[in-house]
Design a protein around this motif. Structure first.
Motif, short mmCIF file in Angstrom:
data_model
loop_
_atom_site.label_atom_id
_atom_site.label_comp_id
_atom_site.label_asym_id
_atom_site.label_seq_id
_atom_site.Cartn_x
_atom_site.Cartn_y
_atom_site.Cartn_z
N SER A 24 -3.35 6.31 8.30
CA SER A 24 -3.45 5.03 8.99
C SER A 24 -4.64 4.25 8.44
O SER A 24 -5.67 4.84 8.09
CB SER A 24 -3.62 5.25 10.49
OG SER A 24 -3.90 4.04 11.13
N ALA A 82 0.30 6.86 9.54
CA ALA A 82 1.18 5.71 9.70
C ALA A 82 2.53 6.05 9.07
O ALA A 82 2.58 6.64 7.98
CB ALA A 82 0.58 4.48 9.02
N ARG A 88 6.80 -1.40 1.24
CA ARG A 88 6.90 -1.17 2.68
C ARG A 88 7.52 -2.41 3.33
O ARG A 88 7.12 -3.52 3.04
CB ARG A 88 5.52 -0.93 3.28
CG ARG A 88 4.86 0.33 2.78
CD ARG A 88 3.42 0.43 3.24
NE ARG A 88 2.81 1.68 2.83
CZ ARG A 88 1.53 1.94 2.94
NH1 ARG A 88 0.69 1.03 3.44
NH2 ARG A 88 1.06 3.11 2.53
N TYR A 91 6.00 4.42 7.66
CA TYR A 91 6.57 3.16 7.19
C TYR A 91 8.01 3.36 6.75
O TYR A 91 8.38 4.40 6.20
CB TYR A 91 5.79 2.64 5.97
CG TYR A 91 4.36 2.32 6.25
CD1 TYR A 91 3.98 1.09 6.76
CD2 TYR A 91 3.35 3.25 5.99
CE1 TYR A 91 2.64 0.79 7.02
CE2 TYR A 91 2.02 2.96 6.24
CZ TYR A 91 1.68 1.73 6.75
OH TYR A 91 0.36 1.45 7.00
N ARG A 92 8.81 2.33 6.93
CA ARG A 92 10.14 2.25 6.32
C ARG A 92 9.96 1.53 4.99
O ARG A 92 9.26 0.51 4.91
CB ARG A 92 11.09 1.46 7.24
CG ARG A 92 12.48 1.22 6.70
CD ARG A 92 13.38 2.41 7.01
NE ARG A 92 14.70 2.24 6.45
CZ ARG A 92 15.76 1.85 7.13
NH1 ARG A 92 15.67 1.57 8.41
NH2 ARG A 92 16.94 1.76 6.55
N LYS A 144 6.26 -1.11 9.53
CA LYS A 144 5.51 0.03 10.04
C LYS A 144 6.22 0.47 11.31
O LYS A 144 6.34 -0.30 12.27
CB LYS A 144 4.07 -0.36 10.33
CG LYS A 144 3.23 0.80 10.83
CD LYS A 144 1.78 0.37 11.01
CE LYS A 144 0.91 1.52 11.42
NZ LYS A 144 -0.49 1.10 11.56
#
Length: 140
Positions: free
Chosen positions: A112, A54, A77, A56-57, A80
């Motif tokens: 993930s 996964a 986070r 993420y920002r 996503k």
């Protein structure tokens, strides 16, 4: 990483590691004036078995201090971006993002939540001089 009179110098080659308990955080600053669009590239070499990561920002407006970084103090986070499915072929995932001059963009690559426990354990070296196996780049 080492400190010189000119500032902190980071090594060009980086280990990327993701397990159930370890994620990799990477960051860059949009330094070109007038650059409102950035493009994030994640290039990954072939893997022995399928694994889903996964991306993420993270919520950060200043560079993350890697000397104090831990799971408990990492930026939260905020979004996503995608699930990235690794397999027997090389992968070059990319996404365009909005950015402005001097923005700090911080991301986390993690297992993930759909990945079965114990099945996510990968690592590779990001070699600066190669276009793969990992890169982040800004584009106009």
């Amino acid at each position: 990483m080492r400190t010189t009179r000119a500032g902190t110098i980071s090594p060009d080659d980086r280990k990327v590691r993701v397990t159930q308990s370890v994620s990799t955080i990477f960051q860059f600053r949009a330094i070109d004036w007038g650059m409102e669009n950035c493009e994030l590239h994640v290039a990954v070499p072939p893997m022995d078995r399928p694994t889903t990561l996964a991306l993420y920002r993270l919520n950060a407006t200043v560079p993350v201090d890697i000397s104090t970084l831990s799971f408990n103090v990492r930026p939260p986070r905020v979004a996503k971006l995608d699930n990235i499915v690794l397999g027997q072929d090389s992968l070059n995932w990319h996404r365009k993002l909005s950015c402005v001059t001097d923005d700090v963009l911080v991301f986390e690559l993690a297992c993930s939540e759909d990945e079965p426990s114990g099945s996510c354990d990968i690592e590779w070296w990001q070699v600066h001089k190669d276009t793969a196996p990992g890169q982040c780049s800004n584009t106009l």
